[in-house]
Scaffold this active site. Sequence first.
Site, PDB file in Angstrom:
ATOM      1  N   LYS A   1       1.680  -8.387  -6.681  1.00  0.00           N
ATOM      2  CA  LYS A   1       0.588  -9.174  -6.106  1.00  0.00           C
ATOM      3  C   LYS A   1      -0.382  -9.635  -7.188  1.00  0.00           C
ATOM      4  O   LYS A   1      -0.948 -10.709  -7.088  1.00  0.00           O
ATOM      5  CB  LYS A   1      -0.158  -8.337  -5.057  1.00  0.00           C
ATOM      6  CG  LYS A   1       0.525  -8.367  -3.705  1.00  0.00           C
ATOM      7  CD  LYS A   1      -0.323  -7.713  -2.640  1.00  0.00           C
ATOM      8  CE  LYS A   1      -0.115  -6.231  -2.628  1.00  0.00           C
ATOM      9  NZ  LYS A   1      -0.740  -5.551  -1.490  1.00  0.00           N
TER      10      LYS A   1
ATOM     11  N   ARG B   1      12.689  -0.370  -4.305  1.00  0.00           N
ATOM     12  CA  ARG B   1      11.961  -1.592  -4.006  1.00  0.00           C
ATOM     13  C   ARG B   1      12.865  -2.793  -4.209  1.00  0.00           C
ATOM     14  O   ARG B   1      13.885  -2.705  -4.897  1.00  0.00           O
ATOM     15  CB  ARG B   1      10.679  -1.708  -4.823  1.00  0.00           C
ATOM     16  CG  ARG B   1      10.831  -1.779  -6.315  1.00  0.00           C
ATOM     17  CD  ARG B   1       9.486  -1.652  -7.017  1.00  0.00           C
ATOM     18  NE  ARG B   1       8.604  -2.770  -6.765  1.00  0.00           N
ATOM     19  CZ  ARG B   1       7.371  -2.653  -6.248  1.00  0.00           C
ATOM     20  NH1 ARG B   1       6.884  -1.467  -5.957  1.00  0.00           N
ATOM     21  NH2 ARG B   1       6.619  -3.711  -6.046  1.00  0.00           N
TER      22      ARG B   1
ATOM     23  N   GLU C   1      -1.974  -2.917   1.336  1.00  0.00           N
ATOM     24  CA  GLU C   1      -3.356  -3.042   0.879  1.00  0.00           C
ATOM     25  C   GLU C   1      -3.737  -4.512   1.055  1.00  0.00           C
ATOM     26  O   GLU C   1      -3.004  -5.396   0.580  1.00  0.00           O
ATOM     27  CB  GLU C   1      -3.468  -2.638  -0.603  1.00  0.00           C
ATOM     28  CG  GLU C   1      -4.905  -2.735  -1.060  1.00  0.00           C
ATOM     29  CD  GLU C   1      -5.144  -2.259  -2.490  1.00  0.00           C
ATOM     30  OE1 GLU C   1      -4.194  -1.822  -3.153  1.00  0.00           O
ATOM     31  OE2 GLU C   1      -6.305  -2.359  -2.920  1.00  0.00           O
TER      32      GLU C   1
END
Length: 560
Positions: A273, A263, A37
């Site tokens: 983020k 992850r 994104e």
Amino acid sequence: MTEEEGKKSLNFIEAIVEKDLAEGKNDGRIQTRFPPEPNGYLHIGHAKAICLDFGIADQYKGICNLRFDDTNPVKEDVEYVDSIKEDIQWLGFQWNEIYYASDYFRQLYDFAVQLIKEGKAYIDEQSAEVIAQQKGTPTQPGTNSPYRDRPVEENLDLFERMNKGEFEEGRMTLRAKIDMASPNMHFRDPIMYRIIHHSHHRTGTEWKVYPMYDFAHGQSDYFEGVTHSLCTLEFEVHRPLYDYYVDLLATGEYRPRQIEFNRLNLTYTVMSKRKLLQLVKEGLVNGWDDPRMPTICGYRRRGFTPESIRNFINKVGYTKYDGIIDVALLEHSIREDLNMRAPRVSAVLDPVKLIITNYPEGQVEMMEAINNPEDLSAGSHEIAFTRELFIERDDFMEDAPKKFFRMTPGREVRLKNAYIVKCTGVKKNDAGEIVETYAEYDPLTRTGMPESNRKVKGTLHWVSAEHSLPAEVRLYDRLFMVENPSEEKEKDFHELLNPDSLTILKNCRVEMELQQAKPYDHFQFQRLGYFNLDPDSTEGHLVFNRTVSLKDSWSKVKDK
Ligand code: ATP
Ligand code: MG
């Protein structure tokens, strides 16, 4: 692929891919995508996904596309799009095509209309809070919305008007009509579309309704022909919904398949983020590429190489269990890489004068310095030796214990690539601070001469006082003081920051050789660590970053 990599046993994703190939699925096609994104800069966690997405495509002669998952205009920006492309290429990967989820807004909208017509979606006018309350719990069924059985015509009309901008944000949503009692919470009439009145970085004000992640991702994979859609474990619970929408959309045999992996989490690091953006916005670091940031551009600026990051990711591997990786392993990877490629040079970070009292004034000898003992093909360069030198302040001690094998009155040490010298004394100012140190050299001990093998315990680095350059050196420490900052929920994020994560040394001296250094060039400052030239450097003002010190805490952990 190297021989070593070839021999390695398959990870669970490679095993799935090979099985799918063996079964002839999707006509033997392998297609992946990396779907960031564009709402921030890429971090080292993304590097793990990138290495996997591009790596699998590479390994199985498939293709990997870059897809910007730009379905939330509020947080997204072209600045991020550009940085993401740059970082992927710097890591050493090349996408096949670039796509944007926003390219599919029309197709997704049409698909939503189709679902409304089939009685599989409805417009809900309840607030987000009420919808959340009606969700139920994993053990208790939810409650149907009073709008659930709205006639199709009304739904179609409202959806169209939502997109024309007739209603304010939050006023209504489009929900899938699935099952409010499903044991999978994601099946309890998930939201498909919400109203957002914010200009989109690519489609401008064309759309007033935006699809949710779950309504966009699988379909985008399908439109593009993705075969293996690799994502992190938190999406495992979304997979049935991914399959549900794709099944409603698909016409033939082909199906994209979602596979989840763990992850990357690193000790002393935050990886979200949102938090990284907060660090930047509040000025707690100097931008996204601050060398303390776990962003790809931060590591690049800090002096990490793409190879070191890829090797690190390779060592970490892919599993089905979340965990946290010791940041020392990443530091180990960059040390390993720079050990092979960084020229050895001399720099003195906290200089104190050393005067060789029996060395002729005005004499300059050019000493040979091997660039890299690990790679003799890297050659050598020359370093000037003169009567007045600089050594590190903490390489001198006046009343030294027996084991201090450095500069102390009465003892001998070797000056690297030069002579053995014997310390003879020191001069202090009124405050008792050392201003100069003195030594005598033995002319027969120049490196390479027969006498040079004489045993002395310590070897010190030095630079010539006259033939050296001033430099600024930036030392970095961990940004967070606690091992797992994301777990410290009750503490404010600011309290966890290390107040000493940046130390700026302004009075350093480096050898003349560094005059030619270009931004991002790597060096080993002997005995000190690996450094690179920061792009802040200007003519006459050199700035170096310490990438990593020489001490390898990971090897120690491993050898225990
Ligand atoms: P963040 O939670 O840091 O904001 P994100 O998941 O929202 O990250 P995206 O831009 O959506 O960021 O991520 C793009 C891809 O990178 C996704 O496939 C995601 O699963 C993967 N990814 C993100 N963070 C990590 C991580 N820490 N380790 C491995 N893969 C990650
Ligand atoms: Mg995401």
